[in-house]
Scaffold this motif. Structure first.
Motif, short mmCIF file in Angstrom:
data_model
loop_
_atom_site.label_atom_id
_atom_site.label_comp_id
_atom_site.label_asym_id
_atom_site.label_seq_id
_atom_site.Cartn_x
_atom_site.Cartn_y
_atom_site.Cartn_z
N ASP A 95 0.72 -1.08 0.03
CA ASP A 95 0.19 -0.04 0.16
C ASP A 95 0.79 1.32 0.05
N GLU A 96 0.23 2.30 -0.69
CA GLU A 96 0.96 3.52 -0.67
C GLU A 96 0.53 4.37 0.68
N VAL A 97 1.27 5.16 1.29
CA VAL A 97 0.68 5.87 2.37
C VAL A 97 1.49 7.49 2.13
N LEU A 98 0.67 8.48 2.00
CA LEU A 98 0.89 9.66 1.78
C LEU A 98 1.34 10.45 3.10
N ILE A 99 2.67 10.95 2.73
CA ILE A 99 3.55 11.64 3.91
C ILE A 99 4.27 12.92 3.44
N PRO A 100 4.37 13.78 4.39
CA PRO A 100 5.20 14.86 3.80
C PRO A 100 6.38 14.60 3.54
N ALA A 101 7.06 15.24 2.29
CA ALA A 101 8.33 15.02 2.05
C ALA A 101 9.29 15.82 3.09
N LEU A 102 8.55 16.88 3.81
CA LEU A 102 9.35 17.69 4.77
C LEU A 102 9.04 17.06 6.13
N THR A 103 9.66 16.16 6.65
CA THR A 103 9.63 15.55 7.74
C THR A 103 10.86 14.86 8.53
N PHE A 104 10.78 14.33 9.60
CA PHE A 104 12.05 13.64 10.07
C PHE A 104 11.93 12.40 9.37
N VAL A 105 12.94 11.58 9.45
CA VAL A 105 13.14 10.19 8.34
C VAL A 105 12.30 9.30 9.10
N ALA A 106 11.97 9.19 10.46
CA ALA A 106 11.25 8.36 11.21
C ALA A 106 9.78 8.07 10.59
N ILE A 117 4.57 2.11 1.16
CA ILE A 117 5.53 2.59 0.26
C ILE A 117 5.27 4.18 0.56
N PRO A 118 6.23 4.97 0.96
CA PRO A 118 5.99 6.30 1.12
C PRO A 118 5.67 7.06 -0.22
N HIS A 119 4.85 7.87 0.01
CA HIS A 119 4.33 8.64 -1.31
C HIS A 119 4.30 10.16 -0.62
N ALA A 354 16.16 22.83 8.57
CA ALA A 354 15.01 21.63 8.07
C ALA A 354 15.63 20.28 7.70
N TRP A 355 15.11 19.28 7.84
CA TRP A 355 15.32 18.23 7.37
C TRP A 355 15.60 17.97 5.89
N THR A 356 16.77 17.22 5.47
CA THR A 356 16.86 17.21 3.69
C THR A 356 15.38 16.24 3.43
N LEU A 357 15.21 16.83 2.60
CA LEU A 357 13.49 16.21 2.09
C LEU A 357 13.81 14.65 1.68
N ILE A 358 12.94 14.08 2.20
CA ILE A 358 13.05 12.49 2.43
C ILE A 358 13.25 11.78 1.10
N ASN A 359 12.51 12.65 0.16
CA ASN A 359 12.36 11.73 -1.22
C ASN A 359 13.74 11.89 -1.82
N ARG A 360 14.62 12.82 -1.25
CA ARG A 360 16.05 12.69 -1.60
C ARG A 360 17.09 11.66 -1.11
N LEU A 361 16.59 11.25 -0.12
CA LEU A 361 17.68 9.97 0.72
C LEU A 361 17.45 8.86 -0.33
N PRO A 362 18.52 8.21 -0.18
CA PRO A 362 18.88 7.10 -1.34
C PRO A 362 17.85 5.94 -1.16
N MET A 363 17.55 5.65 0.34
CA MET A 363 16.40 4.37 0.20
C MET A 363 14.98 4.91 -0.16
N PHE A 364 14.63 6.16 -0.51
CA PHE A 364 13.64 6.58 -0.71
C PHE A 364 13.34 7.15 -1.93
N GLU A 365 14.30 7.35 -2.73
CA GLU A 365 14.35 8.20 -3.97
C GLU A 365 13.40 7.68 -5.07
N ASP A 366 13.15 6.22 -5.07
CA ASP A 366 12.37 5.83 -6.12
C ASP A 366 10.95 5.41 -5.65
N CYS A 367 10.56 6.30 -4.70
CA CYS A 367 9.19 6.25 -4.18
C CYS A 367 8.36 7.45 -4.82
#
Length: 395
Positions: A95-106, A117-119, A354-367
């Motif tokens: 399932d996809e779960v909508l979350i902000p890109a601007l958030t703590f990685v947790a 899957i984070p969206h 602020a945190w590095t946007l989560i979509n740019r972290l290597p483990m989430f860049e394909d989400c």
């Protein structure tokens, strides 16, 4: 425009002038001025240091009183509380779960722990959290509701939930977000990790979604050293979360029987004892943090090039972390923000971006990710400044 467009010396002096004594300060330190030693010693003296002790029940009861939520379950961290929330809300792997890109990685990590899957979605400049308006426009383009289920037309996957995170204690516009969630059949799980004591239209956060989570890490407004909590007004959901988080053990005086795969997620009594003493001081912490925010707002009123971030009009924030924002016209890149960070930290005033946007972290860049112009702007502009409750005393 270069970093010389802002007088970073004036920024440093504004922070210094807002802090009584003007001394160097950490970003956010805990305050231990209540019954912490007494309660932890009582816990040790009794021998009940695991989650079966008296203090766990007491801490949960206090959380219910503070938030107005019917059920509070103390957990070992905010991350595991969010993972448990996703599990009991029937989010399934894939399932996809909508979350902000601007958030703590947790936030994203918990989604991944659940096999989902984070969206990533965009933010609102006035709240720093999810933008309901931009989200609705985006879902109209990529999603459709089939048999009560929201489906991403681009991936074919179910979009099962949305997790608004109340950034630095400032509430998301929850009524607008709840309307979008209802339109698309999305479960709302509030990530209130940073926002204990914050109000949205005079209602405590944690009461809007089907479930909410809190964090009590060492840098939060109330700390248990490490810990979190799951909040809900749903009786059955609370019952299931407690069962799963205690290894799915069936009640019995001596036998160890378990009826499904569970999790060892409950908060130990030692941490809960510390939390009880902290919650007793929450009104004072909130008063002092709002006083500090007012001092910053006054100090930055005449500093050109930056603005102090104030709570949304519909909210009463705990101001967990205070923030200043580089003016939009000066923030075409990160140079102005980084010059401020350098100057403040060099002067002994701990500051962070602020945190590095989560979509740019290597483990989430394909989400999957929507366009993120506002989140990217906030990342370029925002600087957190010292915010400990102990920096000021109640008047």
């Amino acid at each position: 425009m270069s970093d010389q467009a802002i007088d970073v010396g004036r920024v440093v002096e504004a922070v210094r002038s807002a802090l009584p004594g003007g001394r160097p300060a950490a970003l956010h330190e805990p305050s231990f001025g209540g019954h912490e030693w007494q309660y932890v010693k009582e816990c040790l003296d009794s021998g009940w240091v695991s989650y079966a002790g008296e203090y766990v029940n007491r801490f949960e009861s206090m959380l219910q009183d503070v938030t107005g939520v019917k059920h509070a379950l103390a957990m070992s961290s905010g991350t595991v509380a969010l993972h448990m929330a996703l599990v009991v809300c029937d989010l399934k792997p894939g399932d996809e779960v909508l979350i902000p890109a601007l958030t703590f990685v947790a936030t994203a990590n918990a989604v991944a722990h659940a096999g989902c899957i984070p969206h990533f979605v965009d933010s609102d400049i006035g709240t720093l959290g999810i933008s309901p308006g931009r989200l609705e426009e985006y879902l109209a383009k990529i999603a459709e509701v089939e048999g009560g289920m929201c489906v991403n037309r681009q991936t074919g996957r179910r979009i099962g939930a949305i997790v608004p995170m109340h950034t630095f204690g400032h509430p998301v516009d929850m009524h607008a977000l709840m309307r979008v969630a209802a339109k698309y059949g999305l479960v709302v799980i509030e990530d209130a990790a940073e926002s204990l004591g914050s109000l949205y239209e005079n209602q405590d956060l944690g009461n809007f979604g089907r479930v909410a989570v809190l964090s009590f890490n060492g840098n939060k407004i109330v700390t248990t050293g490490g810990g979190g909590a799951l909040l809900t007004n749903d009786d059955e959901l609370a019952k299931r979360a407690k069962h799963l988080s205690t290894t799915a053990k069936l009640p019995h005086k001596w036998e160890f029987r378990h009826d499904e795969i569970g999790y060892n997620y409950r908060m130990p009594s030692l941490n809960a004892a510390l939390g009880c003493a902290q919650l007793e001081q929450l009104p004072s912490f909130l008063e002092r943090k709002r006083m500090l925010a007012k001092r910053y707002q006054h100090a930055f009123a005449d500093v050109s090039g930056v603005d102090f971030f104030v709570e949304p009009s519909f909210a009463r924030s705990n101001y967990w972390l205070n923030a200043i924002m580089v003016r939009r016209e000066l923030a075409h890149d990160f140079s102005a923000r980084d010059a401020i960070l350098q100057a403040l930290n060099d002067a002994g005033f701990m500051a962070r971006p602020a945190w590095t946007l989560i979509n740019r972290l290597p483990m989430f860049e394909d989400c999957p990710t929507m366009d993120l112009p506002v989140a990217e702007e906030i990342e370029r502009r925002l600087v957190n400044i010292p915010s400990s409750a102990g920096l000021v005393e109640p008047e």
